[in-house]
Design a protein around this motif. Structure first.
Motif, PDB file in Angstrom:
ATOM      1  N   MET A   1       0.854  -1.295   0.062  1.00  0.00           N
ATOM      2  CA  MET A   1      -0.174  -0.004  -0.034  1.00  0.00           C
ATOM      3  C   MET A   1       0.830   1.456   0.120  1.00  0.00           C
ATOM      4  SD  MET A   1      -2.810   1.345   2.656  1.00  0.00           S
ATOM      5  CE  MET A   1      -4.009  -0.124   2.332  1.00  0.00           C
ATOM      6  N   ARG A   2       0.840   2.049  -0.820  1.00  0.00           N
ATOM      7  CA  ARG A   2       1.424   3.486  -1.286  1.00  0.00           C
ATOM      8  C   ARG A   2       0.390   4.577  -0.447  1.00  0.00           C
ATOM      9  NH1 ARG A   2       1.767   5.122  -6.117  1.00  0.00           N
ATOM     10  NH2 ARG A   2       4.022   5.922  -6.024  1.00  0.00           N
ATOM     11  N   VAL A   3       1.104   5.395   0.639  1.00  0.00           N
ATOM     12  CA  VAL A   3       0.384   6.406   1.380  1.00  0.00           C
ATOM     13  C   VAL A   3       1.136   7.461   0.928  1.00  0.00           C
ATOM     14  CG1 VAL A   3      -0.216   7.156   3.569  1.00  0.00           C
ATOM     15  CG2 VAL A   3      -0.418   4.759   2.978  1.00  0.00           C
ATOM     16  N   LEU A   4       0.588   8.824   0.758  1.00  0.00           N
ATOM     17  CA  LEU A   4       1.135  10.012   0.675  1.00  0.00           C
ATOM     18  C   LEU A   4       0.553  10.939   1.635  1.00  0.00           C
ATOM     19  CD1 LEU A   4       2.812  11.957  -1.156  1.00  0.00           C
ATOM     20  CD2 LEU A   4       0.441  12.413  -2.487  1.00  0.00           C
ATOM     21  N   ILE A   5       1.775  11.752   2.337  1.00  0.00           N
ATOM     22  CA  ILE A   5       1.547  12.632   3.206  1.00  0.00           C
ATOM     23  C   ILE A   5       1.675  14.198   2.645  1.00  0.00           C
ATOM     24  CG2 ILE A   5       2.019  13.630   5.291  1.00  0.00           C
ATOM     25  CD1 ILE A   5       2.798  10.817   6.208  1.00  0.00           C
ATOM     26  N   ILE A   6       0.479  15.145   2.585  1.00  0.00           N
ATOM     27  CA  ILE A   6       0.567  16.269   2.152  1.00  0.00           C
ATOM     28  C   ILE A   6       0.558  17.178   3.730  1.00  0.00           C
ATOM     29  CG2 ILE A   6      -0.088  18.173   0.761  1.00  0.00           C
ATOM     30  CD1 ILE A   6      -1.434  15.837  -0.996  1.00  0.00           C
ATOM     31  N   GLU A   7       1.572  17.810   4.108  1.00  0.00           N
ATOM     32  CA  GLU A   7       1.505  18.383   5.236  1.00  0.00           C
ATOM     33  C   GLU A   7       2.815  19.508   5.438  1.00  0.00           C
ATOM     34  OE1 GLU A   7       1.161  20.094   8.642  1.00  0.00           O
ATOM     35  OE2 GLU A   7      -0.310  18.487   8.686  1.00  0.00           O
ATOM     36  N   ASP A   8       2.707  20.738   5.717  1.00  0.00           N
ATOM     37  CA  ASP A   8       3.738  21.679   5.628  1.00  0.00           C
ATOM     38  C   ASP A   8       4.250  21.793   7.000  1.00  0.00           C
ATOM     39  OD1 ASP A   8       1.652  23.196   6.941  1.00  0.00           O
ATOM     40  OD2 ASP A   8       2.057  24.984   5.993  1.00  0.00           O
ATOM     41  N   GLU A   9       3.833  21.248   8.020  1.00  0.00           N
ATOM     42  CA  GLU A   9       4.562  21.286   9.244  1.00  0.00           C
ATOM     43  C   GLU A   9       5.222  20.001   9.665  1.00  0.00           C
ATOM     44  OE1 GLU A   9       5.251  23.810  11.495  1.00  0.00           O
ATOM     45  OE2 GLU A   9       3.669  25.273  10.566  1.00  0.00           O
ATOM     46  N   ARG A  10       6.749  19.940   9.631  1.00  0.00           N
ATOM     47  CA  ARG A  10       7.428  18.554   9.764  1.00  0.00           C
ATOM     48  C   ARG A  10       6.999  17.834  10.995  1.00  0.00           C
ATOM     49  NH1 ARG A  10      11.209  16.094   6.957  1.00  0.00           N
ATOM     50  NH2 ARG A  10      11.364  18.151   5.707  1.00  0.00           N
ATOM     51  N   PRO A  11       6.952  18.601  12.257  1.00  0.00           N
ATOM     52  CA  PRO A  11       6.445  17.937  13.407  1.00  0.00           C
ATOM     53  C   PRO A  11       4.986  16.798  13.207  1.00  0.00           C
ATOM     54  CG  PRO A  11       7.072  19.921  14.035  1.00  0.00           C
ATOM     55  CD  PRO A  11       7.266  19.616  12.653  1.00  0.00           C
ATOM     56  N   ALA A  12       3.933  17.623  12.704  1.00  0.00           N
ATOM     57  CA  ALA A  12       2.916  17.043  12.302  1.00  0.00           C
ATOM     58  C   ALA A  12       2.943  15.820  11.532  1.00  0.00           C
ATOM     59  CB  ALA A  12       1.987  18.068  11.808  1.00  0.00           C
ATOM     60  N   ASN A  14       5.485  14.054  10.853  1.00  0.00           N
ATOM     61  CA  ASN A  14       6.266  12.876  11.678  1.00  0.00           C
ATOM     62  C   ASN A  14       5.232  12.131  12.508  1.00  0.00           C
ATOM     63  OD1 ASN A  14       8.657  13.310  10.296  1.00  0.00           O
ATOM     64  ND2 ASN A  14       9.625  14.809  12.093  1.00  0.00           N
ATOM     65  N   ARG A  15       4.551  12.927  12.891  1.00  0.00           N
ATOM     66  CA  ARG A  15       3.400  12.262  13.951  1.00  0.00           C
ATOM     67  C   ARG A  15       2.541  11.431  13.208  1.00  0.00           C
ATOM     68  NH1 ARG A  15       1.810  10.197  18.555  1.00  0.00           N
ATOM     69  NH2 ARG A  15      -0.299  10.533  19.308  1.00  0.00           N
ATOM     70  N   ILE A  16       2.216  12.014  12.076  1.00  0.00           N
ATOM     71  CA  ILE A  16       1.122  11.277  11.275  1.00  0.00           C
ATOM     72  C   ILE A  16       1.976   9.801  10.812  1.00  0.00           C
ATOM     73  CG2 ILE A  16      -0.181  11.034   9.002  1.00  0.00           C
ATOM     74  CD1 ILE A  16      -0.540  13.958   9.075  1.00  0.00           C
ATOM     75  N   LYS A  17       3.188  10.042  10.296  1.00  0.00           N
ATOM     76  CA  LYS A  17       3.885   8.914   9.931  1.00  0.00           C
ATOM     77  C   LYS A  17       4.150   7.807  11.126  1.00  0.00           C
ATOM     78  CE  LYS A  17       6.749  11.162   6.840  1.00  0.00           C
ATOM     79  NZ  LYS A  17       8.258  11.636   6.381  1.00  0.00           N
ATOM     80  N   GLN A  18       4.287   8.220  12.209  1.00  0.00           N
ATOM     81  CA  GLN A  18       4.397   7.227  13.440  1.00  0.00           C
ATOM     82  C   GLN A  18       3.351   6.491  13.749  1.00  0.00           C
ATOM     83  OE1 GLN A  18       5.720   9.768  16.543  1.00  0.00           O
ATOM     84  NE2 GLN A  18       7.719  10.066  15.916  1.00  0.00           N
ATOM     85  N   LEU A  19       1.826   7.162  13.538  1.00  0.00           N
ATOM     86  CA  LEU A  19       0.744   6.549  13.868  1.00  0.00           C
ATOM     87  C   LEU A  19       0.231   5.627  12.818  1.00  0.00           C
ATOM     88  CD1 LEU A  19      -1.140   9.740  15.122  1.00  0.00           C
ATOM     89  CD2 LEU A  19      -0.510   7.797  16.407  1.00  0.00           C
ATOM     90  N   ILE A  20       0.560   6.068  11.366  1.00  0.00           N
ATOM     91  CA  ILE A  20       0.396   5.255  10.308  1.00  0.00           C
ATOM     92  C   ILE A  20       1.240   3.873  10.496  1.00  0.00           C
ATOM     93  CG2 ILE A  20       0.581   5.001   7.634  1.00  0.00           C
ATOM     94  CD1 ILE A  20       0.073   7.709   7.586  1.00  0.00           C
ATOM     95  N   ALA A  21       2.367   3.914  10.701  1.00  0.00           N
ATOM     96  CA  ALA A  21       3.271   3.010  10.822  1.00  0.00           C
ATOM     97  C   ALA A  21       2.835   1.713  11.987  1.00  0.00           C
ATOM     98  CB  ALA A  21       4.706   3.166  11.321  1.00  0.00           C
ATOM     99  N   GLY A  22       2.020   2.115  12.901  1.00  0.00           N
ATOM    100  CA  GLY A  22       1.229   1.320  13.848  1.00  0.00           C
ATOM    101  C   GLY A  22       0.058   0.892  13.408  1.00  0.00           C
ATOM    102  N   TYR A  23      -0.655   1.339  12.534  1.00  0.00           N
ATOM    103  CA  TYR A  23      -2.104   0.919  12.108  1.00  0.00           C
ATOM    104  C   TYR A  23      -2.028   0.288  10.808  1.00  0.00           C
ATOM    105  CZ  TYR A  23      -3.819   3.686  16.130  1.00  0.00           C
ATOM    106  OH  TYR A  23      -3.930   4.256  17.260  1.00  0.00           O
ATOM    107  N   LEU A  24      -0.806   0.588   9.847  1.00  0.00           N
ATOM    108  CA  LEU A  24      -0.688   0.180   8.511  1.00  0.00           C
ATOM    109  C   LEU A  24       0.862   0.013   8.286  1.00  0.00           C
ATOM    110  CD1 LEU A  24      -2.817   2.752   6.328  1.00  0.00           C
ATOM    111  CD2 LEU A  24      -3.252   0.427   6.898  1.00  0.00           C
TER     112      LEU A  24
END
Length: 250
Positions: A1-12, A14-24
């Motif tokens: 599965m290929r997931v793309l993140i569009i977000e201009d705040e790097r901390p936000a 990175n937070r999404i990446k961490q959460l996605i890694a846990g659920y996907l």
């Protein structure tokens, strides 16, 4: 599965990446895109991802502009600071809208919704854009601060700017006093009316009344002088300059 993140705040992002890694855990997550222009270019040259996480407010405008310029069929989960009751009506298909700061439980529900449906979303972007313009948003009007043993309520309208220093967040009042707040600057940004306050950079969020002077600076950036602030190196990045000027123009 290929997931793309569009977000201009790097901390936000990175937070999404961490959460996605846990659920996907099977997901291949791309390095995040941080602007409308970079996202449009990416979609024109890359195959569509299986799922998109997109912030609504980017440095160069609202992410809806991306999907007006390129045809995207991928399911999208928007991340937004807008009131949950205002967006509730749009939770009708595989698209979801997560309030920032993102609650892991809400993200898990959104991903489960995506997994269970696997439907191509029918995104009514114009309807959501119109809703966001109607002002159906509950912005924070007061902050509670501790002064010795006392707890005091401070009106947001009394704030000149918010800033972070040494891992602590402060509210600077127009009359000169400052107080510690129990929020990060990222969290505060989501609570404030964007017509009244602007995220200058990672360190400052300023009221429109706090802007004392604006100077051209190297590499197409701007240098800002805030009222009552001794920091002489407050810079606005080249990517944010046009958005900042638009904010000042109202």
């Amino acid at each position: 599965m290929r997931v793309l993140i569009i977000e201009d705040e790097r901390p936000a992002a990175n937070r999404i990446k961490q959460l996605i890694a846990g659920y996907l855990p099977e997901a291949q997550i791309f390095g995040h895109l941080d602007s409308i222009s970079s996202a449009v270019k990416w979609f024109k040259n890359e195959p569509a991802p299986d799922l998109i996480f997109s912030d609504i407010e980017l440095a160069d405008g609202q992410s809806f502009s991306i999907f007006e310029q390129v045809h995207v069929k991928s399911p999208i989960i928007f991340t937004t600071a807008y009131d949950q009751y205002a967006i509730k009506a749009f939770k009708l298909n595989s698209v979801d809208y997560l309030l920032k700061p993102i609650d892991p439980a809400e993200l898990e529900k959104a991903i489960l919704k995506f997994k269970n449906s696997q439907l191509q979303p029918q995104i009514d972007l114009s309807q959501l854009q119109n809703l966001l313009k109607t002002g159906n948003v509950n912005y924070k009007s007061r902050f509670m601060v501790k002064i010795g043993e006392r707890i005091q309520s401070i009106a947001v309208d009394d704030a000149c700017y918010f800033f972070s220093a040494e891992k602590t967040t402060f509210i600077q009042l127009k009359e000169g006093r400052k107080y510690i707040l129990d929020y990060t600057l990222d969290q505060i940004e989501e609570m404030l009316n964007p017509q009244q306050f602007f995220r200058i950079n990672r360190k400052y969020i300023a009221s429109i009344d706090a802007i004392a002077d604006i100077f051209s600076y190297s590499n197409s950036r701007l240098k800002i002088k805030l009222k009552g602030c001794e920091d002489n190196d407050i810079l606005i990045s080249r990517e944010k300059v046009n958005v900042f000027k638009g904010w000042l123009d109202g």
